[in-house]
Enzyme design. Structure first.
Site, short mmCIF file in Angstrom:
data_model
loop_
_atom_site.label_atom_id
_atom_site.label_comp_id
_atom_site.label_asym_id
_atom_site.label_seq_id
_atom_site.Cartn_x
_atom_site.Cartn_y
_atom_site.Cartn_z
N ALA A 63 9.70 -71.32 5.29
CA ALA A 63 8.68 -71.94 6.15
C ALA A 63 8.41 -70.99 7.31
CB ALA A 63 9.19 -73.28 6.65
N GLY A 98 12.34 -72.45 2.62
CA GLY A 98 11.23 -73.18 2.01
C GLY A 98 10.67 -72.48 0.77
N GLU A 146 12.90 -73.56 -1.90
CA GLU A 146 12.61 -74.98 -2.16
C GLU A 146 11.32 -75.13 -2.98
OE1 GLU A 146 13.05 -75.89 2.03
OE2 GLU A 146 14.47 -77.47 1.52
N GLU A 175 18.68 -71.20 6.51
CA GLU A 175 18.40 -72.12 7.63
C GLU A 175 19.57 -72.25 8.58
OE1 GLU A 175 17.42 -72.63 4.54
OE2 GLU A 175 15.48 -73.67 4.48
N1 CAA Z 1 8.55 -67.18 9.12
C1 CAA Z 1 7.72 -66.41 9.87
N2 CAA Z 1 7.66 -65.06 9.75
C2 CAA Z 1 8.46 -64.48 8.84
C3 CAA Z 1 9.36 -65.22 8.04
C4 CAA Z 1 9.37 -66.64 8.21
N3 CAA Z 1 10.16 -67.44 7.48
N4 CAA Z 1 10.04 -64.37 7.25
C5 CAA Z 1 9.59 -63.14 7.54
N5 CAA Z 1 8.64 -63.19 8.50
C6 CAA Z 1 7.90 -62.06 9.08
C7 CAA Z 1 8.73 -61.28 10.07
O1 CAA Z 1 8.71 -61.92 11.34
C8 CAA Z 1 8.01 -59.97 10.07
O2 CAA Z 1 6.83 -60.08 10.87
P1 CAA Z 1 6.42 -58.89 11.89
O3 CAA Z 1 6.14 -57.72 10.98
O4 CAA Z 1 5.22 -59.44 12.55
O5 CAA Z 1 7.61 -58.67 12.76
C9 CAA Z 1 7.56 -59.80 8.63
O6 CAA Z 1 7.60 -61.11 8.08
C10 CAA Z 1 8.47 -58.90 7.81
O7 CAA Z 1 9.79 -59.38 7.93
P2 CAA Z 1 11.02 -58.47 8.44
O8 CAA Z 1 10.55 -57.38 9.31
O9 CAA Z 1 12.06 -59.39 8.99
O10 CAA Z 1 11.50 -57.85 7.04
P3 CAA Z 1 12.98 -57.42 6.65
O11 CAA Z 1 12.87 -56.72 5.35
O12 CAA Z 1 13.66 -56.74 7.77
O13 CAA Z 1 13.74 -58.82 6.40
C11 CAA Z 1 14.03 -61.07 5.59
C12 CAA Z 1 13.35 -59.69 5.39
C13 CAA Z 1 15.52 -60.94 5.43
C14 CAA Z 1 13.45 -62.01 4.54
C15 CAA Z 1 13.70 -61.59 7.02
O14 CAA Z 1 12.31 -61.51 7.22
C16 CAA Z 1 14.13 -63.01 7.27
O15 CAA Z 1 15.31 -63.24 7.50
N6 CAA Z 1 13.19 -63.96 7.26
C17 CAA Z 1 13.45 -65.35 7.57
C18 CAA Z 1 14.14 -66.05 6.42
C19 CAA Z 1 14.45 -67.48 6.80
O16 CAA Z 1 15.23 -67.75 7.69
N7 CAA Z 1 13.85 -68.46 6.07
C20 CAA Z 1 14.09 -69.86 6.30
C21 CAA Z 1 13.01 -70.42 7.16
S1 CAA Z 1 13.33 -72.08 7.68
C22 CAA Z 1 12.81 -73.07 6.40
O17 CAA Z 1 12.35 -72.59 5.38
C23 CAA Z 1 12.94 -74.57 6.62
C24 CAA Z 1 12.63 -75.45 5.44
O18 CAA Z 1 13.54 -75.90 4.74
C25 CAA Z 1 11.28 -75.89 5.14
#
Ligand code: CAA
Length: 258
Positions: free
Chosen positions: A66, A109, A112, A132
């Site tokens: 998400a 998400g 999911e 998460e």
């Molecule tokens: N939401 C918003 N932006 C996101 C995102 C997310 N879930 N995942 C990645 N992005 C964005 C980053 O902020 C980044 O944007 P910028 O270039 O503007 O900085 C871009 O995507 C590229 O990501 P990274 O630079 O972080 O890429 P990376 O290769 O270094 O890392 C990754 C990749 C490990 C997937 C990392 O992006 C990450 O940890 N993302 C978040 C994963 C996460 O925590 N997901 C769970 C979300 S909560 C949820 O989903 C709740 C639910 O149950 C509904």
């Protein structure tokens, strides 16, 4: 039909294709995107010329979860008033078979969303996980429930407590995904499988999906009863007559979905 902002849709024969398309943020699912996915799925679900839906990502991700930025300032009352997850429930109630095609990250998400689909075809670089816990929250779109029903309590606890990444091979080993393919042939293979399913009697596929999903939640006796009713119901379809006649006449059936 393709005036969506965050997804692209297309049609390949009898397969409706939905590609998530927000690659700059690894297809992070914001609310508009979820509405678009649902809207595309519901319109394919209503379209009698479509028999299978394929949902894919692009670039480095199926979806990295998400949209964290969008929800970071929200409070519980915002979620309640938005009824944040109702669209996810509607995605899970689509009647036609859905194949998720996962390359790269399927996190939070994104994982999911894949678990709402019926089959998951993954690239060898696919990684799944529920990070998460690292954000001080937990899955909210079915992660704790669907993963646990799929793999049991032991691994679900481990993966949800740690946020650890699950490789494609582990996901295959635990029955989370159906197959692994090289990235270059992944979509082709999904189309092949989708084409095979699309050639089956659509009402059989529809009622099988309904009955299998029922099994996940229902005691055996109730599920058996449900299965039997669906079995009986199929004998009122033209396709049952066609399928059995074709067998007797030693030819391929021509299913119409009626
Ligand atoms: N939401 C918003 N932006 C996101 C995102 C997310 N879930 N995942 C990645 N992005 C964005 C980053 O902020 C980044 O944007 P910028 O270039 O503007 O900085 C871009 O995507 C590229 O990501 P990274 O630079 O972080 O890429 P990376 O290769 O270094 O890392 C990754 C990749 C490990 C997937 C990392 O992006 C990450 O940890 N993302 C978040 C994963 C996460 O925590 N997901 C769970 C979300 S909560 C949820 O989903 C709740 C639910 O149950 C509904």
């Amino acid at each position: 039909i393709n005036n969506y902002e965050y997804i692209q849709t297309s049609i390949e024969g009898r397969i409706g294709m939905i590609a998530l398309n927000r690659p700059d943020v690894l297809n992070a699912l914001n609310r508009t995107m979820v509405v678009e996915i649902l809207s595309a799925m519901e319109s394919f679900d209503q379209d009698e010329s479509i028999r299978v839906i394929i949902l894919s990502g692009n670039g480095r991700a199926f979806a990295a979860g998400a949209d964290i930025e969008e929800m970071s300032a929200d409070g519980p009352i915002d979620f309640e008033l938005l009824n944040q997850f109702k669209n996810w429930d509607r995605i899970a109630s689509i009647k036609k078979p859905i194949i998720a095609v996962v390359q790269g990250f399927a996190l939070g998400g994104g994982f999911e969303l894949a678990l709402c689909c019926d089959l998951i075809f993954a690239a060898d670089d696919a990684t799944f996980g529920f990070p998460e816990v690292n954000l001080g929250v937990m899955p909210g779109a079915g992660g704790t429930q669907r993963l646990t029903k799929l793999v049991g309590k032991t691994k679900a606890m481990e993966w949800l407590f740690t946020g650890k990444r699950i490789t494609a091979n582990e996901a295959l080993q635990f029955g989370i995904i159906n197959s692994i393919f090289a990235k270059e042939i992944l979509i082709e293979e999904a189309l092949k499988a989708g084409g095979m399913i699309a050639s089956q009697a659509p009402l059989s596929i529809r009622f099988i999906k309904e009955a299998v999903l029922k099994a996940v939640d229902t005691p055996l006796e109730e599920g058996m009863h449900f299965e039997r009713k669906n079995f009986y119901l199929l004998f009122s379809s033209e396709d049952q007559k066609e399928g059995m006649r074709a067998f007797i006449e030693k030819r391929n059936p021509d299913f119409k979905g009626r």
